[in-house]
Write an enzyme that holds these catalytic residues in place. Sequence first.
Site: not given
Ligand SMILES: Cc1ncc(COP(=O)(O)O)c(C=O)c1O
Ligand SMILES: N[C@@H](CCCC[NH3+])C(=O)O
Length: 441
Positions: A362, A331, A335, A291-292
Amino acid sequence: MNEQITNADLNAAHHLTVGGVDTLDLVQKYQTPLYVYDTGAIRQEIQAFKQVFEANDVNYQISYASKAFAAVAMYQVAAQAGIHCDVVSGGEMYTAKQAGFPMANLSFHGNNKSLTELTEALDYGVGCIIVDNFYELAQLTQLTTQREQLTKIMLRVAPGISAHTHEYISTGQEDSKFGFDLNSHQADKAVKQAQAAPYLDLIGIHCHIGSQIFELNGFKMIVDKLVTLFARWQTELGFYPQIINVGGGFGVKYTSEDQPLLPTEFVDAIIKETIAQTKAKHVPMLEIWIEPGRSLVATAGMTLYTLGASKEIPGIRKYLAVDGGMGDNIRPALYEAKYEAVLAKDPTLPSEQVASIAGKYCESGDMLIWDQKLPATKPGDVLAVLDTGAYGYSMASNYNRNPRPAVVFCENGHSQLVVQRETYADLTRLDIPLATPEDVK
Ligand SMILES: Cc1ncc(COP(=O)(O)O)c(C=O)c1O
Ligand SMILES: N[C@@H](CCCC[NH3+])C(=O)O
């Protein structure tokens, strides 16, 4: 020149280009702040993943984690490439539907799907529901039984493996809100319940250990752990999962300091480990799903901003402010994510200053980049913050009542607006004035 940029990204005038389109022309046409994507680069990333699977001759599925960047046009790109998508809300599901995305190729994730969302998924005929917890399993059992609708599911498990990444984006550890816990045998109980449900077809097991991961080890460990589990389930429960879904999380290069593995290296290791482990543990070979999210879209996107005010505190720091910030890219604030920027009019100009890029919101924390070397700049110059294609637009907000930017796709020298810029009118569209105006004092 910034190492993310190559000569191929510049035109004869040395302007930065995206998908063969001059970024300064894009700014003229669509204004700033502006998200721009090289659509061809997204297609190439998808192909790169596909090729490793094909080369290894295994059954597989690539399911784009659309939370990274969800828009009608993006679901269409995924559909054109023939890959699946995963969605995590009724809103993403609806967007995919509006895009004409084949619903049978969607997987539906989430740790607290509402009954309405589950019902929508069944109405749409979503291909697979990835069940996260007992509450959802009970609801889905009841719904599918009432409707007599056979539904494919996977169970998401929390494998108790921590990814080496920011704790906010680490999801596989035991102490996580996501998935059935393996160590306390919650997953066993869930499998039994799913098997007993007359209209649930349990096709596989899912886990996702986190995001922006730079090491192979975590993926090898989940394969190892899951295949061991599958071997036990075969004998103890008579359950043979067909699919191992290892989630996403493949790290990308945001700055010159990042040294990610190629997506293909991750996938190659996952495939090899699955082959080896299934053989060793006498488990029939599994179909491998990934699941990229980030790795398909992050480096294909950038955000164009116009420089405005600046402030120099002698001996301390120089701030250059742009016309966007945390509302279009949360982000860095969330993070401490790092980005790099270049001057769109000529990324090859030599550095003449060290400046920090501030947003216009702000909040003191509304900083996009700290202390970056840049050529001389002046107000009105266009700054391109690179690699913002993942979790930028999708996490954007209207904080401070700033309208969200437009999104433009560029490919083969052509640009196409795929998400319109919000207007002030959009900001008040859902507001309802007080019923009794005389109460406004
Ligand atoms: C269940 C699941 N699959 C896939 C992803 C995709 O992760 P990334 O965008 O790091 O490939 C996420 C987000 O972290 C997730 O929560
Ligand atoms: N939203 C996060 C990662 C997504 C996490 C989802 N499980 C980021 O910007 O890095």
